[in-house]
Design a protein around this motif. Structure first.
Motif, mmCIF file in Angstrom:
data_model
loop_
_atom_site.group_PDB
_atom_site.id
_atom_site.type_symbol
_atom_site.label_atom_id
_atom_site.label_comp_id
_atom_site.label_asym_id
_atom_site.label_seq_id
_atom_site.Cartn_x
_atom_site.Cartn_y
_atom_site.Cartn_z
ATOM 1 N N ARG A 269 -18.096 -2.402 8.844
ATOM 2 C CA ARG A 269 -17.698 -1.080 8.379
ATOM 3 C C ARG A 269 -16.182 -1.056 8.206
ATOM 4 O O ARG A 269 -15.444 -1.827 8.820
ATOM 5 C CB ARG A 269 -18.144 0.015 9.351
ATOM 6 N N GLY A 270 -15.732 -0.170 7.350
ATOM 7 C CA GLY A 270 -14.297 -0.080 7.101
ATOM 8 C C GLY A 270 -13.997 0.931 6.010
ATOM 9 O O GLY A 270 -14.853 1.711 5.589
ATOM 10 N N ARG A 271 -12.754 0.885 5.556
ATOM 11 C CA ARG A 271 -12.275 1.802 4.532
ATOM 12 C C ARG A 271 -11.775 0.999 3.333
ATOM 13 O O ARG A 271 -11.370 -0.158 3.471
ATOM 14 C CB ARG A 271 -11.150 2.687 5.088
ATOM 15 N N TRP A 272 -11.787 1.626 2.158
ATOM 16 C CA TRP A 272 -11.359 0.947 0.939
ATOM 17 C C TRP A 272 -10.712 1.943 -0.009
ATOM 18 O O TRP A 272 -10.911 3.151 0.093
ATOM 19 C CB TRP A 272 -12.556 0.284 0.240
ATOM 20 N N PHE A 273 -9.923 1.408 -0.921
ATOM 21 C CA PHE A 273 -9.493 2.189 -2.075
ATOM 22 C C PHE A 273 -9.328 1.252 -3.260
ATOM 23 O O PHE A 273 -9.101 0.044 -3.097
ATOM 24 C CB PHE A 273 -8.205 2.989 -1.791
ATOM 25 N N VAL A 274 -9.517 1.800 -4.449
ATOM 26 C CA VAL A 274 -9.362 1.039 -5.678
ATOM 27 C C VAL A 274 -8.186 1.622 -6.444
ATOM 28 O O VAL A 274 -8.013 2.843 -6.532
ATOM 29 C CB VAL A 274 -10.661 1.051 -6.522
ATOM 30 N N ALA A 275 -7.347 0.746 -6.974
ATOM 31 C CA ALA A 275 -6.106 1.193 -7.606
ATOM 32 C C ALA A 275 -5.861 0.419 -8.899
ATOM 33 O O ALA A 275 -6.425 -0.655 -9.130
ATOM 34 C CB ALA A 275 -4.925 1.005 -6.653
ATOM 35 N N ALA A 276 -5.022 0.994 -9.736
ATOM 36 C CA ALA A 276 -4.641 0.359 -10.989
ATOM 37 C C ALA A 276 -3.296 0.927 -11.422
ATOM 38 O O ALA A 276 -2.864 1.982 -10.931
ATOM 39 C CB ALA A 276 -5.691 0.591 -12.079
ATOM 40 N N PHE A 277 -2.639 0.217 -12.315
ATOM 41 C CA PHE A 277 -1.389 0.721 -12.882
ATOM 42 C C PHE A 277 -1.721 1.624 -14.062
ATOM 43 O O PHE A 277 -1.374 1.369 -15.209
ATOM 44 C CB PHE A 277 -0.484 -0.445 -13.304
ATOM 45 N N LYS A 278 -2.465 2.681 -13.736
ATOM 46 C CA LYS A 278 -2.956 3.591 -14.764
ATOM 47 C C LYS A 278 -3.309 4.893 -14.087
ATOM 48 O O LYS A 278 -4.123 4.913 -13.151
ATOM 49 C CB LYS A 278 -4.188 3.001 -15.448
ATOM 50 N N SER A 279 -2.750 5.988 -14.508
ATOM 51 C CA SER A 279 -3.060 7.274 -13.903
ATOM 52 C C SER A 279 -4.227 7.923 -14.638
ATOM 53 O O SER A 279 -4.672 7.450 -15.694
ATOM 54 C CB SER A 279 -1.837 8.196 -13.939
ATOM 55 N N VAL A 280 -4.747 8.978 -14.042
ATOM 56 C CA VAL A 280 -5.832 9.740 -14.661
ATOM 57 C C VAL A 280 -5.467 11.218 -14.625
ATOM 58 O O VAL A 280 -4.799 11.686 -13.701
ATOM 59 C CB VAL A 280 -7.166 9.511 -13.916
#
Length: 218
Positions: A90-101
């Motif tokens: 178990r754990g935590r995650w985040f997904v990121a990119a050089f792109k805003s929304v």
């Protein structure tokens, strides 16, 4: 930048610029499963040509291997990994990119000269915090299946709250001749260290792959 908008913080570091995108957190969440396989879907596809950056932080001692991103250029749907069969993970995650929304209903949005959205005041950003590029070789063992498991380590403050970039762990490691090995990342909270392992037939005892960490900015 010859014209546009630029913000600097108290340390004279540029934090926002109208020509360059920031690393933006697109989604985040938790996982809770068993080591034989964890699949984490994104709430909505990430619409980037290049793979988004997936960062993970196990909550307990854990092993992550056979990491993959699902989807392809223009539409990425989630990620998966395996651990130790039968062992909870178990754990935590985040997904990121050089792109805003476009997220904010009011506030500020910043676009570059080609109308690409660089910043939205309601979209959180992430910051790279550290990288490990120097490793100490700690030995090898047999898998019992004709392969060898080589291990390296580096000290790491696992209580810092940093998240590890999963994309690098998804890569194979080249062998000394023509074969490759699978990479494993082992979080050892008891010893406050990260252990990297490669399982293969003809793997070098020198490990060059960097491991990158980041943290969401509040």
């Amino acid at each position: 930048m010859s014209y546009g908008l630029r913000f600097k913080n108290n340390n004279d570091v540029v934090t926002l610029d109208s020509e360059f995108a920031r690393l933006v957190v697109l989604e985040s969440g938790t996982w809770d499963g068993l080591g034989q396989g964890v699949d984490v879907p994104f709430g909505s596809p990430v619409l980037t040509d290049e793979p988004p950056l997936v960062f993970v932080r196990p909550e307990t001692a854990d092993t992550l291997c056979f990491c993959t991103l699902s989807g392809g250029a223009g539409a990425w749907y989630g990620f998966s990994f395996k651990g130790i069969v039968g062992v909870p993970t178990r754990g935590r995650w985040f997904v990121a990119a050089f792109k805003s929304v476009p997220t904010a209903t009011y506030g500020m949005r910043l676009r570059d000269g080609s109308s690409k959205l660089l910043f939205d005041s309601a979209t959180p950003a992430a910051q790279f915090t550290r990288s490990i590029t120097s490793w100490q070789y700690i030995g090898s063992s047999s898998t019992g299946q004709g392969q060898t498991r080589l291990s390296w380590t580096a000290p790491l403050n696992l209580s810092s709250g940093d998240y590890m970039l999963l994309n690098n762990i998804a890569m194979d490691v080249a062998g000394l001749t023509s074969r490759q090995g699978n990479m494993y990342a082992v979080w050892e909270y008891a010893l406050d260290r990260l252990v990297m392992q490669v399982v293969g037939v003809d793997i070098s005892t020198t490990f060059y792959n960097p491991v990158i960490f980041a943290k969401p900015m509040s």
